[in-house]
Design a protein around this motif. Structure first.
Motif, PDB file in Angstrom:
ATOM      1  N   GLY A 288      50.836  46.012   7.731  1.00  0.00           N
ATOM      2  CA  GLY A 288      52.131  44.999   7.539  1.00  0.00           C
ATOM      3  C   GLY A 288      52.158  44.115   8.533  1.00  0.00           C
ATOM      4  O   GLY A 288      51.484  43.925   9.686  1.00  0.00           O
ATOM      5  N   SER A 289      52.731  42.791   8.392  1.00  0.00           N
ATOM      6  CA  SER A 289      52.826  41.781   9.556  1.00  0.00           C
ATOM      7  C   SER A 289      54.384  41.233   9.356  1.00  0.00           C
ATOM      8  O   SER A 289      54.849  41.202   8.091  1.00  0.00           O
ATOM      9  CB  SER A 289      51.896  40.583   9.279  1.00  0.00           C
ATOM     10  N   TYR A 290      55.117  41.081  10.525  1.00  0.00           N
ATOM     11  CA  TYR A 290      56.406  40.874  10.274  1.00  0.00           C
ATOM     12  C   TYR A 290      56.856  39.988  11.852  1.00  0.00           C
ATOM     13  O   TYR A 290      56.526  40.722  12.912  1.00  0.00           O
ATOM     14  CB  TYR A 290      57.232  42.256  10.334  1.00  0.00           C
ATOM     15  N   GLY A 291      57.384  38.995  11.615  1.00  0.00           N
ATOM     16  CA  GLY A 291      58.095  38.187  12.602  1.00  0.00           C
ATOM     17  C   GLY A 291      56.814  37.538  13.585  1.00  0.00           C
ATOM     18  O   GLY A 291      55.616  37.237  12.980  1.00  0.00           O
ATOM     19  N   THR A 292      57.059  37.339  14.777  1.00  0.00           N
ATOM     20  CA  THR A 292      56.256  36.524  15.508  1.00  0.00           C
ATOM     21  C   THR A 292      56.243  37.184  16.938  1.00  0.00           C
ATOM     22  O   THR A 292      57.124  38.042  17.218  1.00  0.00           O
ATOM     23  CB  THR A 292      56.572  34.973  15.855  1.00  0.00           C
ATOM     24  N   ALA A 293      55.235  36.810  17.948  1.00  0.00           N
ATOM     25  CA  ALA A 293      55.364  36.789  19.149  1.00  0.00           C
ATOM     26  C   ALA A 293      55.319  35.715  20.150  1.00  0.00           C
ATOM     27  O   ALA A 293      54.630  34.683  19.435  1.00  0.00           O
ATOM     28  CB  ALA A 293      54.450  38.022  19.616  1.00  0.00           C
ATOM     29  N   PRO A 294      55.620  35.682  21.177  1.00  0.00           N
ATOM     30  CA  PRO A 294      55.448  34.207  21.914  1.00  0.00           C
ATOM     31  C   PRO A 294      54.089  33.752  21.902  1.00  0.00           C
ATOM     32  O   PRO A 294      53.961  32.474  21.950  1.00  0.00           O
ATOM     33  CB  PRO A 294      55.747  34.624  23.436  1.00  0.00           C
ATOM     34  N   GLU A 295      53.080  34.366  22.182  1.00  0.00           N
ATOM     35  CA  GLU A 295      51.579  34.084  21.976  1.00  0.00           C
ATOM     36  C   GLU A 295      51.367  33.285  20.692  1.00  0.00           C
ATOM     37  O   GLU A 295      50.289  32.541  20.970  1.00  0.00           O
ATOM     38  CB  GLU A 295      50.535  35.041  22.712  1.00  0.00           C
ATOM     39  N   ASP A 296      51.994  33.647  19.757  1.00  0.00           N
ATOM     40  CA  ASP A 296      51.655  33.189  18.432  1.00  0.00           C
ATOM     41  C   ASP A 296      51.997  31.813  18.499  1.00  0.00           C
ATOM     42  O   ASP A 296      51.246  30.764  17.720  1.00  0.00           O
ATOM     43  CB  ASP A 296      52.246  34.016  17.443  1.00  0.00           C
ATOM     44  N   PHE A 297      53.331  31.270  19.290  1.00  0.00           N
ATOM     45  CA  PHE A 297      53.475  30.110  19.126  1.00  0.00           C
ATOM     46  C   PHE A 297      52.500  29.181  19.886  1.00  0.00           C
ATOM     47  O   PHE A 297      52.152  28.016  19.489  1.00  0.00           O
ATOM     48  CB  PHE A 297      55.144  29.716  19.727  1.00  0.00           C
ATOM     49  N   ALA A 298      52.081  29.524  20.712  1.00  0.00           N
ATOM     50  CA  ALA A 298      50.729  28.813  21.645  1.00  0.00           C
ATOM     51  C   ALA A 298      49.807  28.504  20.665  1.00  0.00           C
ATOM     52  O   ALA A 298      49.224  27.245  20.420  1.00  0.00           O
ATOM     53  CB  ALA A 298      50.563  29.346  22.841  1.00  0.00           C
ATOM     54  N   THR A 299      49.194  29.429  19.791  1.00  0.00           N
ATOM     55  CA  THR A 299      48.216  29.291  18.925  1.00  0.00           C
ATOM     56  C   THR A 299      48.591  28.411  17.887  1.00  0.00           C
ATOM     57  O   THR A 299      47.901  27.324  17.496  1.00  0.00           O
ATOM     58  CB  THR A 299      47.984  30.410  18.350  1.00  0.00           C
ATOM     59  N   ALA A 300      49.813  28.420  17.306  1.00  0.00           N
ATOM     60  CA  ALA A 300      50.449  27.609  16.124  1.00  0.00           C
ATOM     61  C   ALA A 300      50.461  26.155  16.654  1.00  0.00           C
ATOM     62  O   ALA A 300      50.067  25.281  15.898  1.00  0.00           O
ATOM     63  CB  ALA A 300      51.889  28.176  15.675  1.00  0.00           C
ATOM     64  N   ILE A 301      51.159  25.947  17.796  1.00  0.00           N
ATOM     65  CA  ILE A 301      51.331  24.551  18.314  1.00  0.00           C
ATOM     66  C   ILE A 301      49.934  24.029  18.397  1.00  0.00           C
ATOM     67  O   ILE A 301      49.839  22.647  17.808  1.00  0.00           O
ATOM     68  CB  ILE A 301      52.162  24.805  19.706  1.00  0.00           C
ATOM     69  N   GLY A 302      48.952  24.373  18.876  1.00  0.00           N
ATOM     70  CA  GLY A 302      47.662  23.883  19.226  1.00  0.00           C
ATOM     71  C   GLY A 302      47.182  23.514  17.817  1.00  0.00           C
ATOM     72  O   GLY A 302      46.652  22.717  17.699  1.00  0.00           O
ATOM     73  N   VAL A 304      48.702  23.189  14.590  1.00  0.00           N
ATOM     74  CA  VAL A 304      49.391  22.091  13.890  1.00  0.00           C
ATOM     75  C   VAL A 304      49.401  20.566  14.588  1.00  0.00           C
ATOM     76  O   VAL A 304      49.354  19.788  13.849  1.00  0.00           O
ATOM     77  CB  VAL A 304      50.722  22.446  13.332  1.00  0.00           C
ATOM     78  N   ALA A 305      49.322  20.754  15.913  1.00  0.00           N
ATOM     79  CA  ALA A 305      48.887  19.423  16.549  1.00  0.00           C
ATOM     80  C   ALA A 305      47.486  18.751  16.301  1.00  0.00           C
ATOM     81  O   ALA A 305      47.405  17.419  16.388  1.00  0.00           O
ATOM     82  CB  ALA A 305      49.142  19.665  18.076  1.00  0.00           C
ATOM     83  N   ASP A 306      46.671  19.523  15.816  1.00  0.00           N
ATOM     84  CA  ASP A 306      45.473  19.070  15.362  1.00  0.00           C
ATOM     85  C   ASP A 306      45.441  18.196  14.366  1.00  0.00           C
ATOM     86  O   ASP A 306      45.598  18.877  12.999  1.00  0.00           O
ATOM     87  CB  ASP A 306      44.282  20.011  15.665  1.00  0.00           C
ATOM     88  N   GLU A 307      45.038  16.910  14.211  1.00  0.00           N
ATOM     89  CA  GLU A 307      45.120  16.072  13.100  1.00  0.00           C
ATOM     90  C   GLU A 307      44.214  16.908  12.034  1.00  0.00           C
ATOM     91  O   GLU A 307      44.475  16.436  10.926  1.00  0.00           O
ATOM     92  CB  GLU A 307      45.094  14.682  13.248  1.00  0.00           C
ATOM     93  N   ARG A 308      43.151  17.379  12.361  1.00  0.00           N
ATOM     94  CA  ARG A 308      42.300  17.904  11.336  1.00  0.00           C
ATOM     95  C   ARG A 308      42.856  19.090  10.383  1.00  0.00           C
ATOM     96  O   ARG A 308      42.411  19.030   9.417  1.00  0.00           O
ATOM     97  CB  ARG A 308      40.861  18.406  11.999  1.00  0.00           C
ATOM     98  N   LEU A 309      43.726  19.770  10.696  1.00  0.00           N
ATOM     99  CA  LEU A 309      44.315  20.684  10.036  1.00  0.00           C
ATOM    100  C   LEU A 309      45.231  19.856   8.927  1.00  0.00           C
ATOM    101  O   LEU A 309      45.319  20.441   7.667  1.00  0.00           O
ATOM    102  CB  LEU A 309      45.349  21.654  10.611  1.00  0.00           C
TER     103      LEU A 309
END
Length: 344
Positions: A288-302, A304-309
């Motif tokens: 299972g996977s549920y919710g997030t952890a603070p470190e997930d936001f650092a990964t995610a922000i990097g 989605v900020a990348d225009e290649r995505l």
């Protein structure tokens, strides 16, 4: 002083916020008093999540998170590490007090460290249409972390299939591909895959959905549809290699089970458990996977900020906050391809 206003009509000088409850459904409540303390965020852009629509429809289980995808700027703060002028998004899983993020301004209060964690900083100079995907991308990053934990290995070089080509499935597939996995994105109806092709999003994963170039059974199958329905779970279990992982990401209900599989699906998803089971005579791991952890936001922000995505290519509609009650009613009763974003 507060008051409800009609659909599409804002009170002079104050937009207020949209609330999801009430006999008449979503409504714009204007002129809401915002108590002091914590951090006050002026909202720049909001995103409508599928879970928001579940709350409007009354079908969401678990805690309410109405209005949680947003980009904004801190305008007041007594929280160390959060200062006026900071650009932030929202982690809705922190134990803080807040109202709906569908608002012109959002107050977040509670333990100072939790408030700080609830408002992760996002970079200047990156379009809000990318950064509004930070929270769903953090959920996707957490999901991919769960895949790694339950498999006991990195995903690079592994075959990962994602069932469900909504926003969540697209982001999970994108981050898995970014991490070096061989990815196929599947959907029960063809229109979502066609939409992604038209937008030029995840073409290798979309075109791999028929198994071309990936004839082996996948190491992991992520069930990323809105709900883990029996039909989709059976597809995942039949698809994964013997001993492989079926990861539950989509919604489940308390006590949910599938005939022939000795697993409490809701307990596994919410507890992020790893259960070894048997399906039609073959071993399988259900995780299972549920919710997030603070470190997930650092990964995610990097990411989605990348225009290649190219996450901004998923935006298909923009509405004003004053129009949102009517838009939510429409979305609950219809089917939307792509992301709806909301401006003030």
């Amino acid at each position: 002083m507060t008051g409800r206003v009609g659909p599409g009509v804002a009170a002079p000088g104050a937009l207020g916020r949209v609330v999801e409850l009430g006999a008449e459904g979503p409504a714009l409540v204007a002129g809401i008093a915002v108590p002091g303390g914590g951090a006050l965020v002026e909202v720049e852009l909001m995103g409508v999540c599928r879970s928001d629509l579940k709350e409007v429809a009354g079908t969401r289980g678990g805690p309410g998170q109405f209005g949680h995808e947003l980009v904004g700027r801190v305008v007041e703060s007594d929280v160390p590490g959060l200062h006026a002028g900071m650009r932030v998004c929202l982690d809705p899983n922190r134990p803080v007090t807040r109202g709906s993020g569908f608002a012109d301004r959002l107050r977040v209060r509670g333990d100072a460290e939790e408030v700080r964690l609830a408002l992760p900083a996002v970079p200047e100079g990156v379009p809000a249409r990318r950064l509004v995907f930070a929270e769903p991308a953090a959920c996707a990053a957490h999901c991919l972390g769960a895949v790694r934990r339950h498999l006991g290995t990195e995903v690079a070089g592994r075959s990962v299939h994602v069932l469900g080509a909504g926003i969540a499935g697209v982001l999970i597939a994108a981050l898995a591909e970014r991490a070096g996995a061989r990815v196929a994105l599947r959907n029960r109806s063809a229109d979502r895959l066609g939409f992604l092709r038209e937008r030029g999003v995840l073409l290798s994963a979309v075109d791999g959905a028929d198994g071309a170039g990936d004839l082996e059974r996948p190491d992991a199958v992520v069930v990323a549809a809105s709900f883990v329905v029996d039909e989709l779970l059976v597809e995942a279990l039949d698809l994964v290699r013997p001993g492989g992982l079926v990861l539950l990401y989509g919604g489940t209900r308390a006590g949910q089970r599938l005939a022939g599989l000795d697993v409490d699906l809701d307990a596994v998803r919410r507890g992020e458990l790893r259960v070894e089971a048997v399906w039609r005579g073959s071993p399988v791991v259900v995780g299972g996977s549920y919710g997030t952890a603070p470190e997930d936001f650092a990964t995610a922000i990097g990411a989605v900020a990348d225009e290649r995505l190219g996450v901004e290519r998923l935006v298909t509609r923009e509405a004003r906050l004053a129009e949102l009650p009517d838009v939510l009613r429409e979305l609950v009763s219809g089917r939307q391809l792509g992301k709806v974003v909301v401006t003030r």
